[in-house]
Design a protein around this motif. Structure first.
Motif, mmCIF file in Angstrom:
data_model
loop_
_atom_site.group_PDB
_atom_site.id
_atom_site.type_symbol
_atom_site.label_atom_id
_atom_site.label_comp_id
_atom_site.label_asym_id
_atom_site.label_seq_id
_atom_site.Cartn_x
_atom_site.Cartn_y
_atom_site.Cartn_z
ATOM 1 N N ALA A 69 0.873 -1.183 0.000
ATOM 2 C CA ALA A 69 0.000 0.000 0.000
ATOM 3 C C ALA A 69 0.903 1.223 0.000
ATOM 4 C CB ALA A 69 -0.895 0.007 1.232
ATOM 5 N N ASN A 70 0.413 2.311 -0.561
ATOM 6 C CA ASN A 70 1.239 3.515 -0.544
ATOM 7 C C ASN A 70 1.295 4.080 0.878
ATOM 8 O OD1 ASN A 70 -0.825 5.593 -0.113
ATOM 9 N ND2 ASN A 70 -1.494 5.159 -2.202
ATOM 10 N N SER A 71 2.255 4.927 1.128
ATOM 11 C CA SER A 71 2.483 5.422 2.492
ATOM 12 C C SER A 71 1.302 6.227 3.030
ATOM 13 C CB SER A 71 3.780 6.230 2.558
ATOM 14 O OG SER A 71 3.769 7.282 1.621
ATOM 15 N N THR A 83 2.487 7.580 26.637
ATOM 16 C CA THR A 83 3.614 8.125 25.887
ATOM 17 C C THR A 83 3.196 9.418 25.194
ATOM 18 O OG1 THR A 83 3.080 6.811 23.925
ATOM 19 C CG2 THR A 83 4.671 5.863 25.480
ATOM 20 N N VAL A 84 4.167 10.252 24.956
ATOM 21 C CA VAL A 84 3.944 11.462 24.183
ATOM 22 C C VAL A 84 4.665 11.259 22.849
ATOM 23 C CG1 VAL A 84 5.912 12.704 25.183
ATOM 24 C CG2 VAL A 84 3.993 13.996 24.233
ATOM 25 N N ALA A 85 4.028 11.687 21.773
ATOM 26 C CA ALA A 85 4.578 11.425 20.442
ATOM 27 C C ALA A 85 4.904 12.709 19.701
ATOM 28 C CB ALA A 85 3.594 10.601 19.618
ATOM 29 N N VAL A 86 5.927 12.601 18.874
ATOM 30 C CA VAL A 86 6.254 13.627 17.893
ATOM 31 C C VAL A 86 5.842 13.039 16.553
ATOM 32 C CG1 VAL A 86 8.141 14.840 16.730
ATOM 33 C CG2 VAL A 86 8.188 14.539 19.219
ATOM 34 N N ILE A 87 5.104 13.816 15.781
ATOM 35 C CA ILE A 87 4.623 13.335 14.482
ATOM 36 C C ILE A 87 5.138 14.263 13.394
ATOM 37 C CG2 ILE A 87 2.554 13.039 13.069
ATOM 38 C CD1 ILE A 87 1.143 12.035 15.595
ATOM 39 N N ARG A 88 5.741 13.657 12.379
ATOM 40 C CA ARG A 88 6.247 14.403 11.230
ATOM 41 C C ARG A 88 5.661 13.801 9.967
ATOM 42 N NH1 ARG A 88 12.179 14.766 12.545
ATOM 43 N NH2 ARG A 88 12.215 12.886 11.325
ATOM 44 N N GLU A 89 5.202 14.661 9.090
ATOM 45 C CA GLU A 89 4.602 14.212 7.836
ATOM 46 C C GLU A 89 5.267 14.908 6.660
ATOM 47 O OE1 GLU A 89 0.329 14.567 7.934
ATOM 48 O OE2 GLU A 89 0.226 13.923 10.012
ATOM 49 N N GLU A 90 6.578 14.755 6.533
ATOM 50 C CA GLU A 90 7.281 15.377 5.421
ATOM 51 C C GLU A 90 8.597 14.674 5.168
ATOM 52 O OE1 GLU A 90 9.485 19.096 6.829
ATOM 53 O OE2 GLU A 90 7.662 19.141 8.024
ATOM 54 N N PRO A 91 9.180 14.739 4.007
ATOM 55 C CA PRO A 91 8.584 15.260 2.783
ATOM 56 C C PRO A 91 7.400 14.395 2.351
ATOM 57 C CG PRO A 91 10.626 14.103 2.281
ATOM 58 C CD PRO A 91 10.479 14.115 3.778
ATOM 59 N N LYS A 92 6.747 14.770 1.275
ATOM 60 C CA LYS A 92 5.546 14.079 0.814
ATOM 61 C C LYS A 92 5.753 12.570 0.797
ATOM 62 C CE LYS A 92 1.509 13.649 -1.325
ATOM 63 N NZ LYS A 92 0.726 12.791 -0.496
ATOM 64 N N GLY A 93 4.837 11.869 1.476
ATOM 65 C CA GLY A 93 4.887 10.412 1.488
ATOM 66 C C GLY A 93 5.785 9.815 2.552
ATOM 67 N N ILE A 151 7.585 5.488 7.933
ATOM 68 C CA ILE A 151 6.993 4.969 6.690
ATOM 69 C C ILE A 151 7.572 5.781 5.539
ATOM 70 C CG2 ILE A 151 4.865 4.478 5.425
ATOM 71 C CD1 ILE A 151 3.384 4.975 8.143
ATOM 72 N N VAL A 152 8.111 5.075 4.545
ATOM 73 C CA VAL A 152 8.644 5.736 3.356
ATOM 74 C C VAL A 152 8.157 4.990 2.119
ATOM 75 C CG1 VAL A 152 10.690 6.680 4.506
ATOM 76 C CG2 VAL A 152 10.812 4.443 3.437
ATOM 77 N N PRO A 153 7.979 5.728 1.014
ATOM 78 C CA PRO A 153 7.581 5.056 -0.232
ATOM 79 C C PRO A 153 8.609 3.992 -0.620
ATOM 80 C CG PRO A 153 7.371 7.440 -0.441
ATOM 81 C CD PRO A 153 8.104 7.171 0.842
ATOM 82 N N TRP A 154 8.132 2.909 -1.216
ATOM 83 C CA TRP A 154 8.988 1.802 -1.615
ATOM 84 C C TRP A 154 8.758 1.504 -3.088
ATOM 85 C CZ3 TRP A 154 12.982 -0.570 0.567
ATOM 86 C CH2 TRP A 154 13.388 -1.806 0.063
ATOM 87 N N GLY A 155 9.838 1.258 -3.809
ATOM 88 C CA GLY A 155 9.721 0.926 -5.236
ATOM 89 C C GLY A 155 9.135 2.091 -6.010
ATOM 90 N N ASP A 156 8.059 1.810 -6.744
ATOM 91 C CA ASP A 156 7.423 2.850 -7.560
ATOM 92 C C ASP A 156 6.448 3.711 -6.760
ATOM 93 O OD1 ASP A 156 5.277 1.166 -7.189
ATOM 94 O OD2 ASP A 156 4.976 0.699 -9.308
ATOM 95 N N GLY A 157 6.412 3.532 -5.437
ATOM 96 C CA GLY A 157 5.538 4.335 -4.580
ATOM 97 C C GLY A 157 4.199 3.703 -4.289
#
Length: 175
Positions: A28-30, A82-92, A114-120
């Motif tokens: 599945a895509n990210s 727990t306390v979380a830090v959330i980052r959503e960059e760069p795209k995907g 989570i990072v894109p894999w292969g063709d995304g």
């Protein structure tokens, strides 16, 4: 890429507890995988041994992720805020990193990446854990149990993504 889950043991902080990383590709895509790992309040629906999970707000701290784990007899169940830090960059590219505030652990820190894999159209999921539960069990047994459960964690993420696709409003419904 062959569907295997790769486990790498890491040195836990101070040499106590367990440190490990699990790597797995999800079909599945990210953007589809992200809601599964972002939304703590839904972990109980798919994460192995998770009895309960919810988000609570605490003045001066912010959003806390509360998770309760069911342990096999005769071990006591575990819980953490727990306390979380959330980052959503760069795209995907997504990161959810957490740190223990309180619970039945000396330390319970970790992250999901989570990072894109292969063709995304696929995603590489990386789970990192650095944990030291407060229990009278040798570290070697804790490490063996954690290492043994890591492939199931990735497997359950894969199943959860498929399950969300079949819900009427898809992955975005878990926001």
């Amino acid at each position: 890429a062959a569907g295997e889950v790769v486990i790498r043991e890491t040195t836990p902080t101070g040499g106590k507890g367990v440190g490990a990383m699990a790597f797995g590709v999800v079909d599945a895509n990210s953007d589809e995988v992200w809601p599964v790992l972002r939304d703590c309040q839904l972990f109980w629906k798919f994460m192995p041994r998770t009895k309960k999970s919810w988000v609570k707000d605490e003045e001066g701290v912010g959003h806390l992720c509360h998770v309760e784990l069911s342990m096999p007899f005769p071990l006591p169940d575990l819980w953490s805020d727990t306390v979380a830090v959330i980052r959503e960059e760069p795209k995907g590219h997504y990161l959810r990193a957490w740190k223990l505030v309180r619970g039945t652990y000396h330390r319970n820190d970790g992250s999901w990446t989570i990072v894109p894999w292969g063709d995304g159209t696929k995603s590489l999921v990386v789970y990192s854990i650095d944990s030291d539960p407060k229990m009278a069990v040798p570290d070697g047994l804790i490490r063996m149990g954690q290492k043994g459960s890591l492939p199931d964690v990735i497997s359950q993420i894969r199943k959860r993504v498929v399950q969300l696709r079949s819900e009427p409003s898809g992955p975005a419904a878990s926001k």
